[in-house]
Write an enzyme that holds these catalytic residues in place. Structure first.
Site, PDB file in Angstrom:
ATOM      1  N   LYS A   1     -15.885  -7.769   5.313  1.00  0.00           N
ATOM      2  CA  LYS A   1     -14.933  -8.557   6.105  1.00  0.00           C
ATOM      3  C   LYS A   1     -14.858  -7.917   7.502  1.00  0.00           C
ATOM      4  O   LYS A   1     -14.885  -6.699   7.615  1.00  0.00           O
ATOM      5  CB  LYS A   1     -13.520  -8.491   5.503  1.00  0.00           C
ATOM      6  CG  LYS A   1     -13.434  -8.689   4.009  1.00  0.00           C
ATOM      7  CD  LYS A   1     -12.031  -8.283   3.511  1.00  0.00           C
ATOM      8  CE  LYS A   1     -12.049  -7.806   2.075  1.00  0.00           C
ATOM      9  NZ  LYS A   1     -10.818  -7.163   1.625  1.00  0.00           N
TER      10      LYS A   1
ATOM     11  N   HIS B   1       0.838  -1.212   0.000  1.00  0.00           N
ATOM     12  CA  HIS B   1       0.000   0.000   0.000  1.00  0.00           C
ATOM     13  C   HIS B   1       0.869   1.258   0.000  1.00  0.00           C
ATOM     14  O   HIS B   1       0.595   2.219  -0.715  1.00  0.00           O
ATOM     15  CB  HIS B   1      -0.881   0.057   1.256  1.00  0.00           C
ATOM     16  CG  HIS B   1      -1.900  -1.027   1.387  1.00  0.00           C
ATOM     17  ND1 HIS B   1      -2.006  -1.830   2.496  1.00  0.00           N
ATOM     18  CD2 HIS B   1      -2.886  -1.433   0.548  1.00  0.00           C
ATOM     19  CE1 HIS B   1      -3.012  -2.667   2.350  1.00  0.00           C
ATOM     20  NE2 HIS B   1      -3.559  -2.462   1.174  1.00  0.00           N
TER      21      HIS B   1
ATOM     22  N   SER C   1      -2.784  -7.714   3.116  1.00  0.00           N
ATOM     23  CA  SER C   1      -3.012  -7.519   4.552  1.00  0.00           C
ATOM     24  C   SER C   1      -3.387  -8.844   5.213  1.00  0.00           C
ATOM     25  O   SER C   1      -2.976  -9.119   6.343  1.00  0.00           O
ATOM     26  CB  SER C   1      -4.139  -6.513   4.778  1.00  0.00           C
ATOM     27  OG  SER C   1      -3.805  -5.269   4.230  1.00  0.00           O
TER      28      SER C   1
ATOM     29  N   ARG D   1      -1.975  -6.111  -8.271  1.00  0.00           N
ATOM     30  CA  ARG D   1      -0.845  -6.990  -7.939  1.00  0.00           C
ATOM     31  C   ARG D   1      -0.607  -8.040  -8.996  1.00  0.00           C
ATOM     32  O   ARG D   1       0.478  -8.240  -9.474  1.00  0.00           O
ATOM     33  CB  ARG D   1      -1.108  -7.691  -6.600  1.00  0.00           C
ATOM     34  CG  ARG D   1      -0.843  -6.816  -5.428  1.00  0.00           C
ATOM     35  CD  ARG D   1      -1.425  -7.382  -4.190  1.00  0.00           C
ATOM     36  NE  ARG D   1      -2.883  -7.310  -4.233  1.00  0.00           N
ATOM     37  CZ  ARG D   1      -3.663  -7.506  -3.205  1.00  0.00           C
ATOM     38  NH1 ARG D   1      -3.161  -7.843  -2.046  1.00  0.00           N
ATOM     39  NH2 ARG D   1      -4.970  -7.399  -3.319  1.00  0.00           N
TER      40      ARG D   1
HETATM   41  P1  ADP Z   1      -9.855  -3.682  -0.449  1.00  0.00           P
HETATM   42  O1  ADP Z   1     -10.632  -4.408   0.601  1.00  0.00           O
HETATM   43  O2  ADP Z   1     -10.514  -2.445  -0.968  1.00  0.00           O
HETATM   44  O3  ADP Z   1      -9.281  -4.545  -1.544  1.00  0.00           O
HETATM   45  P2  ADP Z   1      -7.134  -3.477   0.520  1.00  0.00           P
HETATM   46  O4  ADP Z   1      -6.628  -2.716   1.693  1.00  0.00           O
HETATM   47  O5  ADP Z   1      -6.935  -4.941   0.533  1.00  0.00           O
HETATM   48  O6  ADP Z   1      -8.645  -3.069   0.403  1.00  0.00           O
HETATM   49  O7  ADP Z   1      -6.498  -2.885  -0.805  1.00  0.00           O
HETATM   50  C1  ADP Z   1      -6.644  -1.540  -1.178  1.00  0.00           C
HETATM   51  C2  ADP Z   1      -5.995  -1.336  -2.547  1.00  0.00           C
HETATM   52  O8  ADP Z   1      -4.593  -1.570  -2.450  1.00  0.00           O
HETATM   53  C3  ADP Z   1      -6.499  -2.284  -3.633  1.00  0.00           C
HETATM   54  O9  ADP Z   1      -6.522  -1.580  -4.850  1.00  0.00           O
HETATM   55  C4  ADP Z   1      -5.458  -3.366  -3.657  1.00  0.00           C
HETATM   56  O10 ADP Z   1      -5.373  -3.989  -4.926  1.00  0.00           O
HETATM   57  C5  ADP Z   1      -4.200  -2.558  -3.379  1.00  0.00           C
HETATM   58  N1  ADP Z   1      -3.136  -3.381  -2.800  1.00  0.00           N
HETATM   59  C6  ADP Z   1      -3.206  -4.217  -1.753  1.00  0.00           C
HETATM   60  N2  ADP Z   1      -2.031  -4.828  -1.514  1.00  0.00           N
HETATM   61  C7  ADP Z   1      -1.164  -4.348  -2.474  1.00  0.00           C
HETATM   62  C8  ADP Z   1       0.199  -4.600  -2.810  1.00  0.00           C
HETATM   63  N3  ADP Z   1       0.924  -5.487  -2.127  1.00  0.00           N
HETATM   64  N4  ADP Z   1       0.729  -3.931  -3.860  1.00  0.00           N
HETATM   65  C9  ADP Z   1      -0.035  -3.056  -4.545  1.00  0.00           C
HETATM   66  N5  ADP Z   1      -1.329  -2.787  -4.306  1.00  0.00           N
HETATM   67  C10 ADP Z   1      -1.887  -3.415  -3.277  1.00  0.00           C
END
Ligand code: ADP
Length: 161
Positions: A41, A17, A128, A90
């Site tokens: 979630k 992130h 995460s 990703r």
């Molecule tokens: P959501 O529940 O909206 O998917 P996340 O916190 O999991 O929330 O992810 C928020 C954004 O960050 C999404 O666009 C996700 O694809 C991106 N993201 C999550 N992990 C990574 C990573 N390791 N590298 C790049 N982008 C990421």
């Protein structure tokens, strides 16, 4: 002045992130990170905790602000006067879901575009949920999250166990 929003769960914020945030902040005048409250979630951290974590790790980025939001990302974007929603990609597995989301958002709010930033390869496997799972079983998460975040994750998991 170009404003973009970066919505997500950030439960917790990872180096993946942070990489997207740093890059998006360079492309925009103002980046507002939105921590989603009404997630299906059940999160490990409350939205206030997630907002505080993000504030800590983005303190050195002057054009980045953090807040929580409820409801649709497009409404959050419109409230902030944002021209775009930033999302991270990703792997191909993210693509189908993200494409559907972006098309739906376009239908709901034609004035708000979606910008995809492809992940740094170093973090392409990182999520995460993986971080939480590793921490839950006592593994080392220092390569995946900021040291202060790692301490908060370990503390929270200790409370829950
Ligand atoms: P959501 O529940 O909206 O998917 P996340 O916190 O999991 O929330 O992810 C928020 C954004 O960050 C999404 O666009 C996700 O694809 C991106 N993201 C999550 N992990 C990574 C990573 N390791 N590298 C790049 N982008 C990421």
């Amino acid at each position: 002045m170009i404003t973009a929003v970066y919505p997500g769960s950030f439960d917790p914020v990872t180096y993946g992130h942070m990489d997207i945030i740093e890059r998006a902040a360079k492309l925009t005048d103002r980046l507002v990170i939105g921590v989603l409250k009404n997630n299906t979630k059940t999160p490990l951290f409350s939205s206030d905790e997630r907002v505080n974590m993000l504030k800590k790790v983005t303190a050195s980025l002057p054009n980045v602000t953090v807040r929580s939001f409820e409801g649709l990302s497009v409404d959050f974007a419109r409230e902030e006067g944002a021209a775009a929603i930033v999302r991270g990609l990703r792997a191909v597995t993210d693509f189908e879901y993200e494409l559907q989301l972006a098309q739906t958002n376009r239908a709901l709010a034609p004035g708000v575009d979606t910008i995809f930033l492809t992940t740094n390869l170093k973090y392409s496997y990182l999520s995460s949920s993986t971080v939480k799972e590793i921490a839950f079983f006592g593994g080392d998460i220092s390569g995946f999250v900021h040291p202060e975040i790692a301490a908060m994750v370990r503390e929270k998991i200790k409370e829950k166990q």
